[in-house]
Design a protein around this motif. Sequence first.
Motif, PDB file in Angstrom:
ATOM      1  N   LEU A 297      27.127  42.836   5.427  1.00  0.00           N
ATOM      2  CA  LEU A 297      26.478  43.057   6.720  1.00  0.00           C
ATOM      3  C   LEU A 297      27.176  42.272   7.834  1.00  0.00           C
ATOM      4  CD1 LEU A 297      24.066  44.042   8.488  1.00  0.00           C
ATOM      5  CD2 LEU A 297      22.827  42.003   7.709  1.00  0.00           C
ATOM      6  N   ILE A 298      27.423  40.991   7.615  1.00  0.00           N
ATOM      7  CA  ILE A 298      27.975  40.172   8.688  1.00  0.00           C
ATOM      8  C   ILE A 298      29.447  40.491   8.957  1.00  0.00           C
ATOM      9  CG2 ILE A 298      28.710  38.169   7.297  1.00  0.00           C
ATOM     10  CD1 ILE A 298      27.555  36.402   9.574  1.00  0.00           C
ATOM     11  N   VAL A 299      30.214  40.788   7.907  1.00  0.00           N
ATOM     12  CA  VAL A 299      31.628  41.105   8.103  1.00  0.00           C
ATOM     13  C   VAL A 299      31.773  42.396   8.892  1.00  0.00           C
ATOM     14  CG1 VAL A 299      33.771  41.749   6.934  1.00  0.00           C
ATOM     15  CG2 VAL A 299      32.441  39.810   6.105  1.00  0.00           C
ATOM     16  N   LYS A 300      31.024  43.425   8.522  1.00  0.00           N
ATOM     17  CA  LYS A 300      31.071  44.684   9.274  1.00  0.00           C
ATOM     18  C   LYS A 300      30.618  44.470  10.714  1.00  0.00           C
ATOM     19  CE  LYS A 300      29.506  49.497   9.251  1.00  0.00           C
ATOM     20  NZ  LYS A 300      29.181  49.499  10.705  1.00  0.00           N
ATOM     21  N   GLY A 301      29.541  43.694  10.879  1.00  0.00           N
ATOM     22  CA  GLY A 301      29.025  43.462  12.219  1.00  0.00           C
ATOM     23  C   GLY A 301      30.013  42.743  13.105  1.00  0.00           C
ATOM     24  N   LEU A 302      30.670  41.730  12.595  1.00  0.00           N
ATOM     25  CA  LEU A 302      31.641  40.987  13.390  1.00  0.00           C
ATOM     26  C   LEU A 302      32.843  41.848  13.737  1.00  0.00           C
ATOM     27  CD1 LEU A 302      31.458  37.608  11.448  1.00  0.00           C
ATOM     28  CD2 LEU A 302      30.741  37.965  13.825  1.00  0.00           C
ATOM     29  N   ASN A 303      33.321  42.629  12.777  1.00  0.00           N
ATOM     30  CA  ASN A 303      34.441  43.524  13.054  1.00  0.00           C
ATOM     31  C   ASN A 303      34.066  44.578  14.093  1.00  0.00           C
ATOM     32  OD1 ASN A 303      36.676  42.592  11.449  1.00  0.00           O
ATOM     33  ND2 ASN A 303      35.597  43.268   9.623  1.00  0.00           N
ATOM     34  N   SER A 365      18.700  34.914   6.338  1.00  0.00           N
ATOM     35  CA  SER A 365      18.200  36.244   5.995  1.00  0.00           C
ATOM     36  C   SER A 365      18.990  37.345   6.715  1.00  0.00           C
ATOM     37  CB  SER A 365      16.718  36.369   6.362  1.00  0.00           C
ATOM     38  OG  SER A 365      16.560  36.406   7.772  1.00  0.00           O
ATOM     39  N   ARG A 366      18.914  38.547   6.174  1.00  0.00           N
ATOM     40  CA  ARG A 366      19.594  39.671   6.816  1.00  0.00           C
ATOM     41  C   ARG A 366      19.044  39.952   8.206  1.00  0.00           C
ATOM     42  NH1 ARG A 366      19.119  44.028   2.192  1.00  0.00           N
ATOM     43  NH2 ARG A 366      17.825  42.424   1.201  1.00  0.00           N
ATOM     44  N   ASN A 367      17.742  39.763   8.400  1.00  0.00           N
ATOM     45  CA  ASN A 367      17.175  39.956   9.740  1.00  0.00           C
ATOM     46  C   ASN A 367      17.754  38.951  10.730  1.00  0.00           C
ATOM     47  OD1 ASN A 367      15.569  42.143   9.078  1.00  0.00           O
ATOM     48  ND2 ASN A 367      13.775  40.908   8.595  1.00  0.00           N
ATOM     49  N   GLU A 368      17.926  37.711  10.285  1.00  0.00           N
ATOM     50  CA  GLU A 368      18.520  36.702  11.173  1.00  0.00           C
ATOM     51  C   GLU A 368      19.983  37.027  11.459  1.00  0.00           C
ATOM     52  OE1 GLU A 368      16.658  32.424  10.632  1.00  0.00           O
ATOM     53  OE2 GLU A 368      17.069  33.332   8.668  1.00  0.00           O
ATOM     54  N   LYS A 370      21.277  40.052  11.596  1.00  0.00           N
ATOM     55  CA  LYS A 370      21.257  41.158  12.567  1.00  0.00           C
ATOM     56  C   LYS A 370      20.964  40.649  13.972  1.00  0.00           C
ATOM     57  CE  LYS A 370      19.725  44.608   9.169  1.00  0.00           C
ATOM     58  NZ  LYS A 370      18.590  45.452   8.712  1.00  0.00           N
ATOM     59  N   GLU A 371      19.992  39.752  14.098  1.00  0.00           N
ATOM     60  CA  GLU A 371      19.652  39.195  15.409  1.00  0.00           C
ATOM     61  C   GLU A 371      20.808  38.368  15.967  1.00  0.00           C
ATOM     62  OE1 GLU A 371      17.803  38.096  18.906  1.00  0.00           O
ATOM     63  OE2 GLU A 371      17.350  39.746  17.514  1.00  0.00           O
ATOM     64  N   ARG A 375      22.897  38.900  19.487  1.00  0.00           N
ATOM     65  CA  ARG A 375      23.091  37.841  20.481  1.00  0.00           C
ATOM     66  C   ARG A 375      24.573  37.604  20.761  1.00  0.00           C
ATOM     67  NH1 ARG A 375      18.650  33.048  19.167  1.00  0.00           N
ATOM     68  NH2 ARG A 375      16.834  34.413  18.844  1.00  0.00           N
ATOM     69  N   ILE A 376      25.401  37.692  19.728  1.00  0.00           N
ATOM     70  CA  ILE A 376      26.848  37.541  19.923  1.00  0.00           C
ATOM     71  C   ILE A 376      27.374  38.706  20.763  1.00  0.00           C
ATOM     72  CG2 ILE A 376      29.098  37.468  18.764  1.00  0.00           C
ATOM     73  CD1 ILE A 376      27.672  36.101  16.390  1.00  0.00           C
ATOM     74  N   ARG A 377      26.832  39.905  20.532  1.00  0.00           N
ATOM     75  CA  ARG A 377      27.223  41.073  21.337  1.00  0.00           C
ATOM     76  C   ARG A 377      26.929  40.813  22.821  1.00  0.00           C
ATOM     77  NH1 ARG A 377      27.775  46.255  19.791  1.00  0.00           N
ATOM     78  NH2 ARG A 377      26.634  45.850  17.840  1.00  0.00           N
ATOM     79  N   ALA A 378      25.748  40.291  23.075  1.00  0.00           N
ATOM     80  CA  ALA A 378      25.363  39.990  24.459  1.00  0.00           C
ATOM     81  C   ALA A 378      26.273  38.912  25.051  1.00  0.00           C
ATOM     82  CB  ALA A 378      23.904  39.547  24.514  1.00  0.00           C
TER      83      ALA A 378
END
Length: 381
Positions: A297-303, A365-368, A370-371, A375-378
């Motif tokens: 989840l986090i690797v895909k999200g950061l990429n 957690s996965r919810n944290e 995602k949040e 926040r990094i996107r913002a």
Amino acid sequence: MKVADRVQQIPPSGIRKFFEMIVGMDDVISLGVGEPDFVTPWSIREACIYSLEKGYTSYTSNWGLRELRDEISLQIDSDYGIYYNPEDQVLVTTGVSEAIDLCSRAIVNPGDEVIVVEPCYVSYNSCVVLAGGKPVPVSTNISNDFKVTPEQIKEKITKKTKAVIFNYPNNPTGATMKKKELEEIADVIVEYDLIAISDEVYDRLTYEGRHTCFASLNGMQDRTILLNGFSKSYAMTGWRIGYALGDPEIIGAMLKIHQYTMLCAPITAQMAAIDALKNGKDNVTEMVHEYDRRRRLIVKGLNDLGLDCFEPRGAFYAFPSIKNTGMTSKEFAEELLKEQKVAVVPGDVFGESGAGFVRCAYAVSRNEIKEALERIRAFLK
């Protein structure tokens, strides 16, 4: 009053700096400290509670409880096919951090050089300095998946080189090394008659392939100080239980220092560790599966956010590049915390080769996660 020169040489922990910064802050998502969000499994906690009820509150042998040393020896033999005599080759320590300090002081003479593979856990260099030695960094990089090569180590070897310290699965990158790659490092250890210090505290947190214990390689058991512990795999960070395995002479030297500085690890924590080894395997498996889901989840999200992220294959850290933001690692981490209340650790606290990266622990957690990504996107807009 004047502080000792050796202490002045070392910086405060860059990890703990950000931990202290978020104390008292509201609504912070911490991806900073490598602290599992899981509670220590109940059977392990129960073993501790029962030991207190039975009145086990004394010192133990400086070596640690014999039953715990027996269980450690059995597990290493079962997992990796190498036998350590619980009598004089297994030392229970107050966390792996103490073991790093002990082995540094046990083998390093003033002026000795210790090759340190970076990026690395923040204690390695400082412990070498405090022991009177000189840490010699070897920088790994993303182009080689943060794996060290035999050529890199050879380039740094001098007549003063005593040891090489490395950590796979790696903190902070999550890199792992295959057996063949480690065998090439082992050849260098033999060729130059060096000591290997292998910190394998994340051995059970391996997501692709099987972890290779460095000491299990041909000829390496007698040349390796093997460090491991319970903090990460069993969610026992606050219990402070680790161990060192190796040649009786070196382990005996570590024991001497341990006797004067620590005496023994807490008896209740040692009893809990016994239960962890006997009954905790299923708990570890469950936690590893959850970490793996978080990892993806986090690797895909950061990429997806444009922060190029190497795919970690072990531990519970992602190590994205923030070079395209134009900020330094420190600036990125401080501004992200200030503006969006997400805590990460600047990559350069783990060595110069970590500059331009930040460490994000997915031990939340996965919810944290995602949040945090939102926040990094913002923050990046």
